[in-house]
Design an enzyme around this catalytic site. Structure first.
Site, PDB file in Angstrom:
ATOM      1  NE  ARG A   1      -3.209   0.049   3.031  1.00 28.52           N
ATOM      2  CZ  ARG A   1      -4.446   0.596   3.173  1.00 28.52           C
ATOM      3  NH1 ARG A   1      -5.494   0.038   2.619  1.00 28.52           N
ATOM      4  NH2 ARG A   1      -4.607   1.687   3.894  1.00 28.52           N
TER       5      ARG A   1
ATOM      6  CB  SER B   1       8.798  -0.776   8.652  1.00 29.36           C
ATOM      7  OG  SER B   1       9.150  -1.124   7.311  1.00 29.36           O
TER       8      SER B   1
ATOM      9  CD  GLU C   1      -0.339   1.417   4.219  1.00 29.03           C
ATOM     10  OE1 GLU C   1       0.489   0.537   4.495  1.00 29.03           O
ATOM     11  OE2 GLU C   1      -1.557   1.258   4.401  1.00 29.03           O
TER      12      GLU C   1
ATOM     13  CG  HIS D   1      -1.284  14.666 -14.075  1.00 29.31           C
ATOM     14  ND1 HIS D   1      -2.087  14.206 -13.052  1.00 29.31           N
ATOM     15  CD2 HIS D   1      -1.591  13.904 -15.162  1.00 29.31           C
ATOM     16  CE1 HIS D   1      -2.858  13.225 -13.497  1.00 29.31           C
ATOM     17  NE2 HIS D   1      -2.565  13.004 -14.774  1.00 29.31           N
TER      18      HIS D   1
ATOM     19  NE  ARG E   1      -3.333  14.414  -8.803  1.00 30.52           N
ATOM     20  CZ  ARG E   1      -4.335  14.018  -9.583  1.00 30.52           C
ATOM     21  NH1 ARG E   1      -4.131  13.842 -10.879  1.00 30.52           N
ATOM     22  NH2 ARG E   1      -5.523  13.791  -9.091  1.00 30.52           N
TER      23      ARG E   1
ATOM     24  CB  SER F   1      -3.953   1.724   7.841  1.00 30.42           C
ATOM     25  OG  SER F   1      -4.231   0.471   7.284  1.00 30.42           O
TER      26      SER F   1
ATOM     27  CG  ASP G   1      -3.067  14.284  -3.387  1.00 28.68           C
ATOM     28  OD1 ASP G   1      -2.297  13.931  -4.307  1.00 28.68           O
ATOM     29  OD2 ASP G   1      -4.202  13.800  -3.245  1.00 28.68           O
TER      30      ASP G   1
HETATM   31  O1  LIG Z   1       5.442   0.630   4.371  1.00 28.28           O
HETATM   32  P1  LIG Z   1       6.369  -0.510   4.647  1.00 28.28           P
HETATM   33  O2  LIG Z   1       6.803  -0.591   6.077  1.00 28.28           O
HETATM   34  O3  LIG Z   1       7.515  -0.561   3.692  1.00 28.28           O
HETATM   35  O4  LIG Z   1       5.550  -1.823   4.459  1.00 28.28           O
HETATM   36  C1  LIG Z   1       4.956  -2.241   3.293  1.00 28.28           C
HETATM   37  C2  LIG Z   1       3.988  -3.322   3.653  1.00 28.28           C
HETATM   38  O5  LIG Z   1       2.873  -2.706   4.279  1.00 28.28           O
HETATM   39  C3  LIG Z   1       1.705  -2.946   3.531  1.00 28.28           C
HETATM   40  O6  LIG Z   1       1.555  -1.881   2.619  1.00 28.28           O
HETATM   41  C4  LIG Z   1       0.467  -3.127   4.395  1.00 28.28           C
HETATM   42  O7  LIG Z   1       0.267  -2.088   5.330  1.00 28.28           O
HETATM   43  C5  LIG Z   1       2.008  -4.198   2.787  1.00 28.28           C
HETATM   44  O8  LIG Z   1       1.272  -4.311   1.631  1.00 28.28           O
HETATM   45  C6  LIG Z   1       3.489  -4.146   2.532  1.00 28.28           C
HETATM   46  O9  LIG Z   1       3.989  -5.414   2.550  1.00 28.28           O
END
Ligand SMILES: O=P(O)(O)OC[C@H]1O[C@](O)(CO)[C@@H](O)[C@@H]1O
Length: 184
Positions: free
Chosen positions: A46, A88, A151, A60, A57, A148, A159
């Site tokens: 993600r 991480s 992300e 763009h 972007r 999450s 953005d």
């Molecule tokens: O953002 P990081 O720590 O590199 O981790 C990526 C991992 O986290 C995830 O995006 C899930 O949160 C996984 O899809 C992926 O393996």
């Protein structure tokens, strides 16, 4: 209502995370993007999806940008920027890319939660996104799964960076879609 309550909670978390980002460090990344011959974005899962959204972007805005791992992405070299996004700072595939990019003479800027992570230690510039994961590692722990909150923050931060970049380049944001794919 449960869904909307959770969404509101996420928005509250985002407000705290975004306001905890160092604006000078954000501007430094933006300047590196403008200075680079070409920008390569990288990440996993993600986090990579958010970096991909940013790459669109940058395209763009007329910049030369590639997503690492795509079939048509060329070799990185001197004068190029590898921009990595990782909650991480320890994801093995991104670490190898970072090492190779540095060896090839490219600059490495990293967006991450952890300034002492092994990929952050390789980076020329680190922009800390003070999100949390659901791992119990000293600091905060998120109520959401995995990375999450990182992300979500990445999408909003990038953005914001796009809008700032457009302003600094004198490109009206509303007219920045002229280069958007016409085969969709
Ligand atoms: O953002 P990081 O720590 O590199 O981790 C990526 C991992 O986290 C995830 O995006 C899930 O949160 C996984 O899809 C992926 O393996």
């Amino acid at each position: 209502m449960e869904t909307l309550d959770n969404a509101a909670r996420i928005l509250g978390d985002l407000q705290d995370i975004i306001s905890g980002i160092d604006p000078e460090k954000a501007q430094a990344v933006l300047s590196d993007i403008r200075r680079a011959n070409r920008v390569f974005v990288a990440g996993a899962g993600r986090s990579l999806l958010m970096m991909r959204a940013f790459a669109m972007r940058l395209m763009h805005l007329g910049l030369t940008v590639y997503v690492v791992g795509e079939t048509v992405t060329p070799a990185i070299g001197e004068g190029d920027l590898l921009l990595g996004g990782t909650a991480s700072g320890e994801t093995a595939t991104l670490k190898v890319m970072a090492q190779k990019a540095k060896k090839a003479g490219a600059r490495l800027d990293l967006l991450t939660i952890y300034k002492d992570s092994s990929i952050a230690k390789l980076a020329d510039s680190v922009l800390i996104v003070p999100a949390a994961t659901n791992q119990v590692e000293g600091g905060k722990t998120s109520w959401q799964p995995g990375g999450s909150s990182f992300e979500q923050s990445l999408l909003v931060l990038l953005d914001g960076m796009t809008a700032a970049l457009a302003g600094q380049m004198g490109i009206p944001l509303s007219g920045a879609l002229g280069l958007h794919a016409n085969l969709e």
